[in-house]
Design an enzyme around this catalytic site. Structure first.
Site, PDB file in Angstrom:
ATOM      1  CE1 TYR A 139       0.353  -1.165  -2.968  1.00 17.01           C
ATOM      2  CE2 TYR A 139      -1.747  -0.448  -3.866  1.00 17.01           C
ATOM      3  CZ  TYR A 139      -0.996  -0.954  -2.826  1.00 17.01           C
ATOM      4  OH  TYR A 139      -1.614  -1.281  -1.646  1.00 17.01           O
TER       5      TYR A 139
ATOM      6  CG  HIS B  74      -2.865  -4.476  -4.492  1.00 17.87           C
ATOM      7  ND1 HIS B  74      -1.573  -3.998  -4.554  1.00 17.87           N
ATOM      8  CD2 HIS B  74      -3.103  -4.788  -3.196  1.00 17.87           C
ATOM      9  CE1 HIS B  74      -1.057  -4.010  -3.345  1.00 17.87           C
ATOM     10  NE2 HIS B  74      -1.957  -4.482  -2.507  1.00 17.87           N
TER      11      HIS B  74
ATOM     12  CE1 TYR C  97      -6.899  -3.761   3.568  1.00 17.27           C
ATOM     13  CE2 TYR C  97      -5.894  -5.882   3.142  1.00 17.27           C
ATOM     14  CZ  TYR C  97      -5.783  -4.537   3.345  1.00 17.27           C
ATOM     15  OH  TYR C  97      -4.544  -3.938   3.317  1.00 17.27           O
TER      16      TYR C  97
ATOM     17  CD1 TRP D 124       1.813  -7.809   0.717  1.00 18.14           C
ATOM     18  CD2 TRP D 124       1.830  -8.962  -1.189  1.00 18.14           C
ATOM     19  NE1 TRP D 124       1.006  -7.131  -0.174  1.00 18.14           N
ATOM     20  CE2 TRP D 124       1.014  -7.818  -1.357  1.00 18.14           C
ATOM     21  CE3 TRP D 124       1.994  -9.838  -2.255  1.00 18.14           C
ATOM     22  CZ2 TRP D 124       0.359  -7.538  -2.547  1.00 18.14           C
ATOM     23  CZ3 TRP D 124       1.335  -9.552  -3.441  1.00 18.14           C
ATOM     24  CH2 TRP D 124       0.531  -8.422  -3.584  1.00 18.14           C
TER      25      TRP D 124
END
Length: 113
Positions: free
Chosen positions: A18, A22, A41, A77
């Site tokens: 993960y 990212h 964000y 996504w």
């Protein structure tokens, strides 16, 4: 701007993968987030995969989610990332596999500029 905080949970067995994804978020996904008003964000993760997310948006959490739902790249996504998540207590339902359906919004109780 509305400040939004939320929780998500990444499966412990998928944390490293993960994180790697990212480090190279698809450029078209980043563009979609900008178009949808997701600003400043950030994602923070505990070692067990519990994540706190934060972003700022012109309206509110639901409007930001609705804007992203209109983006075709977001559907791709979310489908790609769905296997990485497990439900956070109180979020989503058993049939919700996409992170944007599993986000548990947190109440802001204090802010200092």
């Amino acid at each position: 701007m509305k400040r939004v905080g939320f929780l998500l949970k990444v499966k412990e067995s998928r944390i490293q993968e993960y994180k790697a994804h990212h480090q190279r978020v698809w450029p078209e996904m980043l563009e979609a987030l900008n178009r949808a008003g997701w600003h400043n964000y950030s994602l923070f993760m505990r070692e067990d995969g519990l994540m706190f997310g934060y972003f700022e948006t012109p309206e509110d959490f639901q409007a930001a989610l609705n804007s992203m739902a209109e983006e075709e790249v977001n559907t791709r996504w979310q489908d790609f990332m769905a296997p990485f998540f497990e439900s956070v207590s109180g979020a989503g339902g058993d049939n919700d596999i996409h992170a944007d359906k599993m986000m548990l919004e947190l109440e802001e109780v204090f802010h200092l500029d």
